[in-house]
Design a protein around this motif. Structure first.
Motif, mmCIF file in Angstrom:
data_model
loop_
_atom_site.group_PDB
_atom_site.id
_atom_site.type_symbol
_atom_site.label_atom_id
_atom_site.label_comp_id
_atom_site.label_asym_id
_atom_site.label_seq_id
_atom_site.Cartn_x
_atom_site.Cartn_y
_atom_site.Cartn_z
ATOM 1 N N SER A 21 0.842 -1.196 0.000
ATOM 2 C CA SER A 21 0.000 0.000 0.000
ATOM 3 C C SER A 21 0.877 1.245 0.000
ATOM 4 C CB SER A 21 -0.914 0.024 1.228
ATOM 5 O OG SER A 21 -1.818 -1.077 1.209
ATOM 6 N N LYS A 22 0.386 2.274 -0.660
ATOM 7 C CA LYS A 22 1.079 3.563 -0.678
ATOM 8 C C LYS A 22 0.045 4.662 -0.596
ATOM 9 C CE LYS A 22 4.421 6.599 -1.220
ATOM 10 N NZ LYS A 22 5.470 6.808 -0.198
ATOM 11 N N ALA A 32 -4.871 7.264 -1.701
ATOM 12 C CA ALA A 32 -4.353 5.891 -1.717
ATOM 13 C C ALA A 32 -3.933 5.543 -3.145
ATOM 14 C CB ALA A 32 -5.401 4.910 -1.218
ATOM 15 N N ALA A 33 -2.628 5.552 -3.392
ATOM 16 C CA ALA A 33 -2.114 5.260 -4.732
ATOM 17 C C ALA A 33 -2.041 3.761 -4.991
ATOM 18 C CB ALA A 33 -0.735 5.891 -4.920
ATOM 19 N N LEU A 34 -1.766 2.978 -3.939
ATOM 20 C CA LEU A 34 -1.745 1.511 -4.024
ATOM 21 C C LEU A 34 -2.565 0.972 -2.866
ATOM 22 C CD1 LEU A 34 2.062 0.844 -4.726
ATOM 23 C CD2 LEU A 34 0.209 0.957 -6.407
ATOM 24 N N LYS A 35 -3.379 -0.047 -3.152
ATOM 25 C CA LYS A 35 -4.323 -0.553 -2.148
ATOM 26 C C LYS A 35 -4.141 -2.056 -1.934
ATOM 27 C CE LYS A 35 -7.663 2.891 -3.824
ATOM 28 N NZ LYS A 35 -8.993 3.087 -4.488
ATOM 29 N N GLY A 36 -3.149 -2.412 -1.151
ATOM 30 C CA GLY A 36 -2.971 -3.814 -0.782
ATOM 31 C C GLY A 36 -2.639 -4.726 -1.945
ATOM 32 N N THR A 59 3.660 4.350 -9.566
ATOM 33 C CA THR A 59 3.923 4.227 -8.133
ATOM 34 C C THR A 59 4.319 2.808 -7.780
ATOM 35 O OG1 THR A 59 2.323 5.976 -7.628
ATOM 36 C CG2 THR A 59 2.935 4.512 -5.828
ATOM 37 N N LEU A 60 3.631 1.831 -8.358
ATOM 38 C CA LEU A 60 3.965 0.433 -8.116
ATOM 39 C C LEU A 60 5.399 0.142 -8.544
ATOM 40 C CD1 LEU A 60 3.296 -2.472 -7.328
ATOM 41 C CD2 LEU A 60 2.307 -2.788 -9.620
ATOM 42 N N ALA A 70 7.041 2.177 0.437
ATOM 43 C CA ALA A 70 5.640 1.820 0.602
ATOM 44 C C ALA A 70 5.161 2.248 1.992
ATOM 45 C CB ALA A 70 5.459 0.327 0.418
ATOM 46 N N THR A 71 3.875 2.510 2.117
ATOM 47 C CA THR A 71 3.288 2.823 3.417
ATOM 48 C C THR A 71 3.174 1.566 4.265
ATOM 49 O OG1 THR A 71 2.042 4.644 2.408
ATOM 50 C CG2 THR A 71 1.293 3.861 4.559
#
Length: 251
Positions: A21-22, A32-36, A59-60, A70-71
């Motif tokens: 996640s990011k 939320a740029a990336l979600k799990g 972002t990935l 990453a967050t």
């Protein structure tokens, strides 16, 4: 501690992410740029990442390559977890085990093609493997251009120099960020063909972000993203199958 090459080569995947996640910003302004994200990239294969603008594909890639943090979640490059590495070890890992090919060729204008290719090794105080250097420059059709400076090369030739530079250290994975974005269709096809050859003939793992269905068709697999999530993938893609898949995402 960074895992040894012998240990790394036993892994089936070049890069693996779990629960990635990011998030940018905080509170009501958080995005939320990336979600799990859960994803693996097979070693020795060419994978393209695609999706609409803002889907999270860049972002990935930046997180996978250690260019962004990453967050939450974990990322493994072969047998090494990137998450939590110190800046020093992360810099070392990127230098020794990751290659980059960007939309901008990022060549030093005052250096010859040969010196641009060997620059990362020189900066690290290493020794160039002459046999490997000859192999990749011959494969990439650069033998007659090694003494030329960037301004004496075409766009396609400059990007091939960048590809050779990325391959010289025998990286575990090469990341491409729109590597043909500044090239015309002929030069772009030339570079993409070389990337595909480096995967199929040299066993190089390649992960490329692109918006171009024709470019994505050179890959073995296309991963599709939308709104920070994985929404599908295509094996053995064609430009037509990629365009059809993107159409369903509104890209």
């Amino acid at each position: 501690m960074i895992t040894s090459t012998e240990q790394i080569q036993t892994t089936h995947f070049a890069v693996t992410a779990r629960g990635l996640s990011k998030t940018y910003g905080r509170g009501e302004t958080a995005v939320a740029a990336l979600k799990g994200i859960d994803i693996s990239f097979p070693a020795g294969k060419f994978t393209a990442i695609m999706g609409p603008s803002g889907s999270g594909k860049s972002t990935l890639m930046h997180c996978l390559a250690g260019l962004d943090t990453a967050t939450s979640g974990t990322i493994h490059l072969g047998g090494t977890e990137l998450t939590g590495l110190s800046d020093k070890l992360l810099t070392q890992l990127r230098r020794d085990r990751i290659g980059f090919v960007f939309q901008a060729f990022n060549l030093v204008p005052t250096l010859t093609a040969e010196d641009n290719i060997t620059l990362p090794v020189a900066l690290a105080g290493g020794t160039v493997d002459k046999e490997w250097f000859t192999f990749i420059t011959t494969t990439l059709g650069l033998t007659e251009r090694l003494a030329h400076k960037p301004h004496e090369l075409s766009g396609g030739q400059q990007q091939r120099v960048a590809v050779a530079r990325a391959l010289l250290t025998r990286p575990q994975v090469v990341f491409g960020d729109e590597p043909t974005g500044n090239l015309d269709s002929r030069a772009g096809a030339e570079v993409l063909g070389m990337l595909r050859r480096s995967s199929r003939e040299m066993g190089q793992s390649i992960i490329m972000v692109t918006h171009d269905p024709v470019a994505a068709a050179y890959a073995d697999r296309v991963v599709l993203m939308s709104d920070g999530e994985l929404v599908g993938e295509l094996a053995n893609p064609t430009a037509e199958s990629v365009m059809a898949a993107l159409a369903t995402l509104g890209a």
